[in-house]
Each structure stands twice: as structure tokens, then as C-alpha cells.
Design a protein around this motif. Structure first.
Motif, PDB file in Angstrom:
ATOM      1  N   UNK A 236       0.746  -1.329  -0.047  1.00 47.66           N
ATOM      2  CA  UNK A 236      -0.122   0.093   0.028  1.00 47.66           C
ATOM      3  C   UNK A 236       1.037   1.261  -0.028  1.00 47.66           C
ATOM      4  N   UNK A 237       1.982   1.181   0.910  1.00 45.39           N
ATOM      5  CA  UNK A 237       2.849   2.358   0.832  1.00 45.39           C
ATOM      6  C   UNK A 237       3.561   2.645  -0.353  1.00 45.39           C
ATOM      7  N   UNK A 238       3.970   1.517  -0.970  1.00 51.35           N
ATOM      8  CA  UNK A 238       4.514   1.624  -2.452  1.00 51.35           C
ATOM      9  C   UNK A 238       3.708   2.100  -3.420  1.00 51.35           C
ATOM     10  N   UNK A 239       2.278   1.596  -3.543  1.00 51.18           N
ATOM     11  CA  UNK A 239       1.632   2.198  -4.636  1.00 51.18           C
ATOM     12  C   UNK A 239       1.104   3.509  -4.379  1.00 51.18           C
ATOM     13  N   UNK A 240       1.057   3.877  -3.080  1.00 45.52           N
ATOM     14  CA  UNK A 240       0.491   5.270  -2.715  1.00 45.52           C
ATOM     15  C   UNK A 240       1.645   6.299  -2.998  1.00 45.52           C
ATOM     16  N   UNK A 241       3.192   6.029  -2.992  1.00 45.91           N
ATOM     17  CA  UNK A 241       4.051   6.821  -3.657  1.00 45.91           C
ATOM     18  C   UNK A 241       4.088   7.047  -4.826  1.00 45.91           C
ATOM     19  N   UNK A 242       3.792   6.167  -5.816  1.00 49.01           N
ATOM     20  CA  UNK A 242       3.688   6.397  -6.983  1.00 49.01           C
ATOM     21  C   UNK A 242       2.477   7.180  -7.324  1.00 49.01           C
ATOM     22  N   UNK A 243       1.362   6.835  -6.572  1.00 52.78           N
ATOM     23  CA  UNK A 243       0.254   7.321  -6.849  1.00 52.78           C
ATOM     24  C   UNK A 243      -0.014   9.077  -6.509  1.00 52.78           C
ATOM     25  N   UNK A 244       0.720   9.395  -5.595  1.00 55.30           N
ATOM     26  CA  UNK A 244       1.213  10.798  -5.175  1.00 55.30           C
ATOM     27  C   UNK A 244       1.865  11.384  -5.917  1.00 55.30           C
ATOM     28  N   UNK A 245       3.077  10.801  -6.389  1.00 51.39           N
ATOM     29  CA  UNK A 245       3.970  11.486  -7.401  1.00 51.39           C
ATOM     30  C   UNK A 245       3.490  11.823  -8.695  1.00 51.39           C
ATOM     31  N   UNK A 246       2.669  11.105  -9.171  1.00 54.91           N
ATOM     32  CA  UNK A 246       1.687  11.180 -10.434  1.00 54.91           C
ATOM     33  C   UNK A 246       0.460  12.079 -10.532  1.00 54.91           C
ATOM     34  N   UNK A 247       0.049  12.430  -9.216  1.00 56.41           N
ATOM     35  CA  UNK A 247      -1.050  13.100  -9.027  1.00 56.41           C
ATOM     36  C   UNK A 247      -2.514  12.321  -9.096  1.00 56.41           C
TER      37      UNK A 247
END
Length: 304
Positions: A236-247
């Protein structure tokens, strides 16, 4: 002449000093010429004379030289410009570096000896390109070129420190060869601008790399309990990092698109880098953590 070998004025000739210190005239003359044994005076015939403290001073000089202390440092100790404790500490540090270099050279020679005759020239070229003791500066430079320009200095240092494998203080021949190969890979990629595997630009690199760092830490904790790749806090932390970085936001659709994108971004140079890093790192590498998370992501999207 007094019974202890000193002249009536309390001084010693160079021969008398050598006798008392149980050494040779040549040794006394050498240290005298180096400025470590000051002359008190000269005789009428021009011969050197030394004070009564000279034998003890000469014994100190010889003791420090037997421990490999350089002549200039001995001079600073004798003239009280430096403490004996400081000199000993520096010599221990120097000796540690020398021993590390010797251990590396021994393992490097064994790596050459263990290879097939037809591999000798190639292995020699690879291993000979690495300094002794080995330096990780080429690997750090590779990562500085690879990471996003807009990444903060703090995260750049954090990622580089974690990504660059440190050579063992007592390496095996295989580890010497692995370090030589990863050094050659990083040098070639940097020198020839072959950083085509640089990650795709992101709007907020600090959000991405900060989140990835936390996700990798959680993977390390999961592996300590022998957890297989799968859903959980680390993913979840991994996916959230990618999601936040790409808006974007975490969703099943985003996870599917992320799986496709990460697969497309795979590059043989990076895969080879992490393979070699794994041979040099006793614990989890960033590449190993990322592989665990990608497996977990693939499993998550397949299950969904």
C-alpha cells in the motif's frame, strides 16, 4: 672521560651514543641528518657531540620507527607538537587501510587464479580498473546521474547510500570479481551516457522517493517474519508513493496501469546492477525490495 662513556662536559660522541643505544653509527648519523637527534656541539675536530638525553631520545625514535611511524610524525612527537596518543591512533587507522588493501589484493589474485586461462586477460582488465583499496565513487556518481535532478539533497544522499554496495573488508575472490563487474557497469553507463534507463520524469520526485524509502523499510520488516510478497502495508505504501508522485490515487485501475508501466521500464543494466549488488550485500538491497513489491503488486492485480 667519565665512567659512563660521556666526555667531561657531559656530551657523547656519535660512537658512544651508538654503543649506549645498541645501534650503529650509521643509524645515529641518519636520524641526526633527519633532524631527530640534534647535536649539542661539535668537537675541536668537527665531530658531532650529543647531550645525555640523546640515548633515551634515540630509543624512542627507533621504537616508533619499528611500528612504522613516519619520520616527520616522530619529529612532531619529540618536539611536543603532537601527542604520542594521536600518532598511535593515526598509525592504527593507516594500518587498517593497509591491511584492507592487502586482503583485497590477495582475494583479487585468487580471483585471477580461479578463472579459466582464457578468462585471465578479461578478469585482469576488470579487476585492474578498481583502485586498491576499492572506492565506490564511480557507483555513487552513476546514481547521481540516474536520480531525478529535482530530487532533494537529503533523499539523493539517502538513496545513493542505500543503493551503493560497500566492498567487504575481507572479500572473497567472488566478491572481488562482482565488485569489479559492477564498477565496470557503472563506469560504462556514466562515461558513455548510457543512462537510458533513467526513471521516467515525475512531477514530485520527493513524494515518490520518500514513499519508496518507507515501503522498502516495510519490506525489510516483512522479510524478517518470512512473509511472501502479497497485499499489506508495504505494498500500500509503495502504490501510494507512485500515485502521489503522479497526481493520482490508489485504485484497482491505477494498480493495473502501474504494473504495466513498471514492467515496461525494466532495463537490463539495472537488472544486472541489482544482481551484482546482491552478491556484495549481506542484507536486502533496494533492488531486492523493489522486486518483492512488484511481485506483491502483480499478485494483487491478478487477484483483483
Amino acid at each position: 672521560m667519565s665512567p659512563d662513556g660521556t666526555a667531561s662536559n657531559g656530551t657523547l660522541s656519535i660512537g658512544e651514543l651508538a654503543t649506549q643505544a645498541r645501534t650503529t653509527v650509521k643509524t645515529v648519523r641518519f636520524y641526526s641528518d633527519q633532524g631527530l637527534l640534534p647535536e649539542t656541539s661539535r668537537s675541536g675536530g668537527g665531530h658531532r657531540r650529543y647531550g645525555p638525553e640523546a640515548p633515551a631520545r634515540l630509543r624512542t625514535i627507533r621504537a616508533l620507527r619499528s611500528l612504522g611511524v613516519p619520520v616527520p610524525e616522530i619529529g612532531r612527537v619529540l618536539d611536543r607538537g603532537d601527542t604520542l596518543e594521536a600518532v598511535v591512533a593515526r598509525r592504527l587507522d593507516d594500518l587498517g587501510t593497509e591491511l584492507a588493501a592487502l586482503r583485497w589484493r590477495e582475494a583479487a589474485l585468487r580471483a585471477l587464479q580461479d578463472g579459466a586461462p582464457e578468462q585471465l586477460a578479461e578478469r585482469l582488465e576488470l579487476i585492474g580498473a578498481v583502485s586498491v583499496p576499492p572506492s565506490t565513487s564511480a557507483l555513487a556518481h552513476y546514481w547521481r546521474r540516474l536520480l531525478p535532478v529535482r530530487l532533494s539533497a537529503r533523499l539523493r544522499a539517502t538513496v545513493t547510500d542505500a543503493a551503493v554496495p560497500q566492498p567487504s573488508a575481507d572479500p572473497t575472490p567472488d566478491q572481488v570479481f562482482a565488485f569489479a563487474r559492477i564498477h565496470a557497469l557503472a563506469t560504462a553507463a556514466t562515461d558513455h551516457c548510457l543512462v537510458s534507463h533513467r526513471p521516467a520524469p515525475v512531477t514530485h520526485p520527493d513524494l515518490l522517493y520518500g514513499g519508496l524509502h518507507e515501503a522498502y523499510r516495510l519490506v525489510d520488516a516483512a522479510l524478517r517474519t518470512d512473509r511472501a510478497p502479497g497485499p499489506g502495508e508495504a505494498l500500500d505504501c509503495y502504490v501510494a508513493a507512485h500515485a502521489r508522485a503522479s497526481g493520482s490515487r490508489d485504485s484497482p485501475a491505477f494498480r493495473r496501469s502501474l504494473t504495466v508501466r513498471l514492467t515496461a521500464e525494466d532495463h537490463p543494466v539495472m537488472s544486472r546492477y541489482w544482481q551484482l549488488a546482491g552478491e556484495l550485500t549481506p542484507g536486502l538491497t533496494l533492488g531486492g525490495a523493489d522486486s518483492w513489491l512488484r511481485e506483491a503488486l502483480t499478485a494483487s492485480t491478478a487477484a483483483g
